[in-house]
Design an enzyme around this catalytic site. Structure first.
Site, PDB file in Angstrom:
ATOM      1  N   CYS A 335       0.791  -1.235   0.000  1.00  0.00           N
ATOM      2  CA  CYS A 335       0.000   0.000   0.000  1.00  0.00           C
ATOM      3  C   CYS A 335       0.825   1.288   0.000  1.00  0.00           C
ATOM      4  O   CYS A 335       0.538   2.192  -0.790  1.00  0.00           O
ATOM      5  CB  CYS A 335      -1.026   0.038   1.124  1.00  0.00           C
ATOM      6  SG  CYS A 335      -1.009  -1.332   2.245  1.00  0.00           S
ATOM      7  N   ARG A 364       6.765 -11.309   5.192  1.00  0.00           N
ATOM      8  CA  ARG A 364       6.279 -11.077   6.544  1.00  0.00           C
ATOM      9  C   ARG A 364       6.880 -12.111   7.473  1.00  0.00           C
ATOM     10  O   ARG A 364       6.975 -13.281   7.117  1.00  0.00           O
ATOM     11  CB  ARG A 364       4.747 -11.191   6.588  1.00  0.00           C
ATOM     12  CG  ARG A 364       4.080 -10.143   5.734  1.00  0.00           C
ATOM     13  CD  ARG A 364       2.578 -10.248   5.788  1.00  0.00           C
ATOM     14  NE  ARG A 364       1.991  -9.245   4.915  1.00  0.00           N
ATOM     15  CZ  ARG A 364       0.685  -9.138   4.667  1.00  0.00           C
ATOM     16  NH1 ARG A 364      -0.157  -9.995   5.240  1.00  0.00           N
ATOM     17  NH2 ARG A 364       0.233  -8.203   3.863  1.00  0.00           N
ATOM     18  N   GLN A 382       1.028 -11.084  -3.249  1.00  0.00           N
ATOM     19  CA  GLN A 382      -0.378 -10.690  -3.070  1.00  0.00           C
ATOM     20  C   GLN A 382      -0.939 -10.243  -4.397  1.00  0.00           C
ATOM     21  O   GLN A 382      -0.256  -9.559  -5.147  1.00  0.00           O
ATOM     22  CB  GLN A 382      -0.445  -9.483  -2.137  1.00  0.00           C
ATOM     23  CG  GLN A 382      -0.463  -9.790  -0.680  1.00  0.00           C
ATOM     24  CD  GLN A 382      -0.718  -8.513   0.101  1.00  0.00           C
ATOM     25  OE1 GLN A 382      -0.096  -7.492  -0.149  1.00  0.00           O
ATOM     26  NE2 GLN A 382      -1.638  -8.572   1.040  1.00  0.00           N
ATOM     27  N   ASP A 384      -2.802  -7.745  -5.108  1.00  0.00           N
ATOM     28  CA  ASP A 384      -3.214  -6.587  -4.345  1.00  0.00           C
ATOM     29  C   ASP A 384      -3.787  -5.519  -5.273  1.00  0.00           C
ATOM     30  O   ASP A 384      -3.426  -5.447  -6.433  1.00  0.00           O
ATOM     31  CB  ASP A 384      -1.952  -6.026  -3.680  1.00  0.00           C
ATOM     32  CG  ASP A 384      -2.252  -5.288  -2.395  1.00  0.00           C
ATOM     33  OD1 ASP A 384      -3.432  -5.208  -2.033  1.00  0.00           O
ATOM     34  OD2 ASP A 384      -1.299  -4.821  -1.773  1.00  0.00           O
ATOM     35  N   HIS A 386      -5.397  -1.252  -4.894  1.00  0.00           N
ATOM     36  CA  HIS A 386      -5.885  -0.144  -4.077  1.00  0.00           C
ATOM     37  C   HIS A 386      -6.755   0.733  -4.939  1.00  0.00           C
ATOM     38  O   HIS A 386      -6.384   1.070  -6.057  1.00  0.00           O
ATOM     39  CB  HIS A 386      -4.710   0.616  -3.470  1.00  0.00           C
ATOM     40  CG  HIS A 386      -3.931  -0.228  -2.517  1.00  0.00           C
ATOM     41  ND1 HIS A 386      -2.799  -0.907  -2.882  1.00  0.00           N
ATOM     42  CD2 HIS A 386      -4.182  -0.556  -1.225  1.00  0.00           C
ATOM     43  CE1 HIS A 386      -2.371  -1.608  -1.849  1.00  0.00           C
ATOM     44  NE2 HIS A 386      -3.196  -1.425  -0.828  1.00  0.00           N
ATOM     45  N   LYS A 466     -14.467  -4.144   6.864  1.00  0.00           N
ATOM     46  CA  LYS A 466     -14.039  -4.982   5.742  1.00  0.00           C
ATOM     47  C   LYS A 466     -15.051  -6.069   5.422  1.00  0.00           C
ATOM     48  O   LYS A 466     -15.916  -6.409   6.243  1.00  0.00           O
ATOM     49  CB  LYS A 466     -12.684  -5.608   6.038  1.00  0.00           C
ATOM     50  CG  LYS A 466     -12.710  -6.498   7.268  1.00  0.00           C
ATOM     51  CD  LYS A 466     -11.388  -7.230   7.450  1.00  0.00           C
ATOM     52  CE  LYS A 466     -11.436  -8.177   8.630  1.00  0.00           C
ATOM     53  NZ  LYS A 466     -10.277  -9.033   8.761  1.00  0.00           N
ATOM     54  N   HIS A 512      -8.512  -1.254   0.104  1.00  0.00           N
ATOM     55  CA  HIS A 512      -7.569  -2.340  -0.218  1.00  0.00           C
ATOM     56  C   HIS A 512      -8.404  -3.512  -0.671  1.00  0.00           C
ATOM     57  O   HIS A 512      -9.492  -3.723  -0.150  1.00  0.00           O
ATOM     58  CB  HIS A 512      -6.819  -2.869   1.005  1.00  0.00           C
ATOM     59  CG  HIS A 512      -6.113  -1.867   1.814  1.00  0.00           C
ATOM     60  ND1 HIS A 512      -4.768  -1.689   1.757  1.00  0.00           N
ATOM     61  CD2 HIS A 512      -6.564  -0.995   2.735  1.00  0.00           C
ATOM     62  CE1 HIS A 512      -4.409  -0.755   2.618  1.00  0.00           C
ATOM     63  NE2 HIS A 512      -5.477  -0.318   3.228  1.00  0.00           N
TER      64      HIS A 512
END
Length: 643
Positions: A335, A364, A382, A384, A386, A466, A512
């Site tokens: 992000c 991570r 990911q 991912d 945004h 979420k 996200h």
RNA sequence: GCCGAUGUAGCUCAGUGGUAGAGCAACUGAUUCGUAAUCAGUAGGUCACCGGUUCAAUCCCGGUCAUCGGCUCCA
């Protein structure tokens, strides 16, 4: 003449003696209810022994009901505890509830239990069941109960009692074993027909790693031996589908623990699946108005300080590395990078919404004990994205994202989902009003997308509400992959603004969103879902050409060439083996199509097709077969059609 | 990280206080075969790693690393 009460059962109302036991009543009124295990009375679950004192609605629970199963398993856990107390007198008992599948009981014992102990405990449980003890309920004053359990040295029970605010508590006795327990329970131990103790585990008292570690024994029980066997078979089936096993057998991926746990190496065959996943993902994103972006893997620690990750996410981050006297951080999330790109130029309401997607590889730190194959790793990619938008656009963007998720998941062959909306937790940032607006938008979006969902009250992230989507696989197991999250924190921290129509600066809303979650994890789920037998479009090898004798090698090589030219992933098996062995090899590799080529096919210029399921077709036109393959690949068919 | 179990050939697994074995896979040769295993031979191991006990350790003891099952389910 005893006092009467009115009981409604199965929609019919009866008059009954006050104090009649639930089980007796049910048995009298309902010949079919012989397998009742517990009862529901005015909304509460009660034992069949419980007397009915008031008017009300009664229903029977059997093993088919969650309430019945819970009672069954909970009672079995008491039997287990009774057996353990008898065999190991010094042991203290903690808690022993029913869980989703079975039950456990936590014990405090100096020496951990061994596998061998389980057999002894099972034998003792069988005795207790055979002796057919009643589960006797007693009530006790709170203070008396404290004295009773303190006297017995049951420190965990006394600790539990400290937290109870009631005048009376209930005690259940099973033979010599008395347990503090809310109940309800079965009537007699003999109701437990078949059971098995499954595993031993350490578990912290109250799940807190600061507390003492107790010894947990898991088990399960069923009203029939067949049901137990069915359950054990299902466990075995899950074992056969284990992606770690299949990943090795099918040469999809590996890990190299000696050089780093939780890091995945994708082999060429796994790489094919990943390439197909990625290609599909990219194509669909472009179609859906996303821009594809790429960001670095490291950045100075300052970026992570601004984003707040060094605070709330520190324990999941790898240590920084020192480069030119400066601290750099391996990225745990994408992000902040996307935000930097957003802020690279001034944005106006005309630019929004902006949808930026990246297959971003993040690292991570996960505790060593939680790593698990592809499902829990330390480095993963990911899928991912945004979305930066105005407050007014949130609802529509969420609907788009929801539809998009469903389209992607369905294409991969998943049909059933569980959807959760998680709302504001106690600890959160941002105004309550903003939360409510966002939650309302999520709610409305879910309704408009026509999705059934559960609300997880207070289950949101501290930075925003979420939606989580869990997929159900072929065995009915659920996997959390997709998530759509509104984030108030980062917009604030970075000052993500746009110029509105009114010429003023406004705060943008940031969403996200991940569809597959992580490519590694999703791959693992796909492997287990398909048991390694991927649909044609994902299959690492789509066609294997098998020759019967070397006389067909030349023709087979031509077929292979032709398949490759058409972009079909094909291999030739011209080993000096009998056809049965070649078929077996291809079948174990779960290749969707085999072309079996002998003298006859070489002569006729046809192919003999064998499908993964075993179906055969001889004298098939090769060009027609290619056409069929290409169509099936293009459509991303899940099943292979019969030929 | 914590509790328990486990770590022997590429894989699945035997095994013993006196420096290791099977099946499958691999390789070589023979066989040319019609829908889930042709036969024979060859090669392959610092018994996870480090240390200790012992005349001798893959085996016993300690540590490390890793894997597996758990550590969310609250009378």
């Amino acid at each position: 003449m005893s006092e009467k009460i009115r009981i409604t059962y199965n929609g019919e109302t009866f008059e009954a003696d006050k104090g009649v036991r639930a089980g007796v009543f049910i048995k009298e009124k309902d010949a079919q209810a012989g397998d009742a295990l517990a009862a529901g009375f005015n909304g509460a679950v009660i034992g069949l022994n419980a007397p009915l004192e008031d008017d009300g609605e009664l229903r029977a629970y059997t093993f088919a009901d969650a309430e019945g199963r819970d009672t069954y398993w909970h009672s079995t856990s008491h039997v287990m505890a009774a057996a353990v107390k008898k065999l190991f007198p010094g042991v203290k008992v903690a808690i022993g509830p029913a869980v989703e599948e079975g039950f456990y009981y936590d014990f405090d014992r100096e020496k951990p239990f061994t596998e061998d102990d389980l057999a002894g405990i099972e034998a003792e449980m069988k005795n207790i069941i055979k002796e057919n003890h009643p589960f006797k309920r007693k009530e006790m004053g709170l203070e008396d109960a404290k004295k009773f359990f303190a006297g017995a040295g049951e420190i965990y029970k006394t600790e539990i009692l400290e937290g109870i605010d009631a005048e009376k508590v209930s005690i259940y006795e099973t033979g010599e074993f008395a347990d503090l327990c809310r109940g309800p329970h079965l009537t007699y131990t003999k109701k437990i027909k078949s059971f098995k103790l499954l595993k031993l585990a350490g578990a912290y008292w109250r799940g807190d790693e600061k507390n003492r570690m107790l010894q947990r024994i898991y088990g399960i029980s069923f009203p029939s031996q067949d049901m137990l066997q069915e359950y054990l078979d299902r466990i075995e089936e899950a074992k056969q589908r284990d992606h770690r096993k299949l990943g090795r057998e099918l040469d999809l991926f590996s890990t190299h623990e000696e050089f780093g746990a939780g890091l995945i190496y994708w082999h060429p065959k796994g790489g094919v699946v990943r390439k197909e996943m990625e290609d599909f993902w990219r194509d669909e994103h472009i179609k859906n108005g996303y821009g594809l972006v790429f960001s670095p893997h490291i950045a100075k620690i300052d970026l992570w300080e601004t984003s707040g990750h060094t605070g709330f996410y520190r324990e999941n981050m790898f240590d920084t590395m020192n480069i030119d006297e400066m601290q750099y951080q391996l990225k745990p999330m994408n992000c902040p990078f996307h935000i930097l790109m957003y802020k690279n130029s001034k944005k106006s309401y005309r630019d929004l919404p902006l949808r930026w997607a990246e297959l971003g590889t993040v690292y991570r730190y996960e505790k060593s004990g939680v790593l698990h194959g592809l499902l829990r790793v330390r480095g993963f990619t990911q899928d991912d994205a945004h979305i930066f938008c105005t407050e007014a656009q949130v609802e529509e963007e969420i609907i788009n994202a929801l539809n998009f998720v469903m389209h992607i998941l369905r294409t991969f062959g998943f049909k059933d989902f569980e959807v959760y909306l998680s709302t504001m937790p106690e600890e959160h940032i941002g105004e309550k009003e903003a939360w409510e607006k966002a939650q309302a938008a999520l709610n409305a979006a879910l309704a408009k997308a026509g999705l059934k969902y559960d609300v997880d009250e207070g289950g949101g992230a501290f930075y925003g509400p979420k939606i989580d989507i869990k997929i159900k696989d072929a065995l009915g197991r659920t996997w959390q992959c997709s998530t759509i999250q509104v984030d108030f924190a980062l917009s604030e921290r970075f000052g993500i603004d746009y110029t509105g129509k009114d010429g003023n600066e406004h705060r943008a809303i940031m969403i996200h969103r991940a569809l597959m979650g992580s490519l590694e994890r999703f791959f693992g789920v796909l492997i287990e879902h398909y048991k390694g037998a991927f649909p044609l479009w994902l299959a690492p090898v789509q066609v294997s050409v098998l020759t019967i004798t070397q006389r067909s090698d030349e023709y087979a090589a031509k077929l292979l060439e032709r398949l490759k030219v058409e972009g079909i992933r094909a291999v030739l098996d011209d080993d000096n083996e009998k056809i049965g062995a070649k078929i077996r090899k291809a079948a174990m590799e779960k290749i969707p199509y085999m072309l079996i080529i002998g003298d006859k096919e070489t002569e006729d210029k046809t192919v003999s097709v064998r499908l993964r399921g075993g179906q055969e077709a001889k004298g098939v036109d090769f060009e027609g077969f290619i056409k069929r393959l290409k169509e099936e690949i293009k459509n991303k068919d899940i099943e292979i059609r019969e030929i």
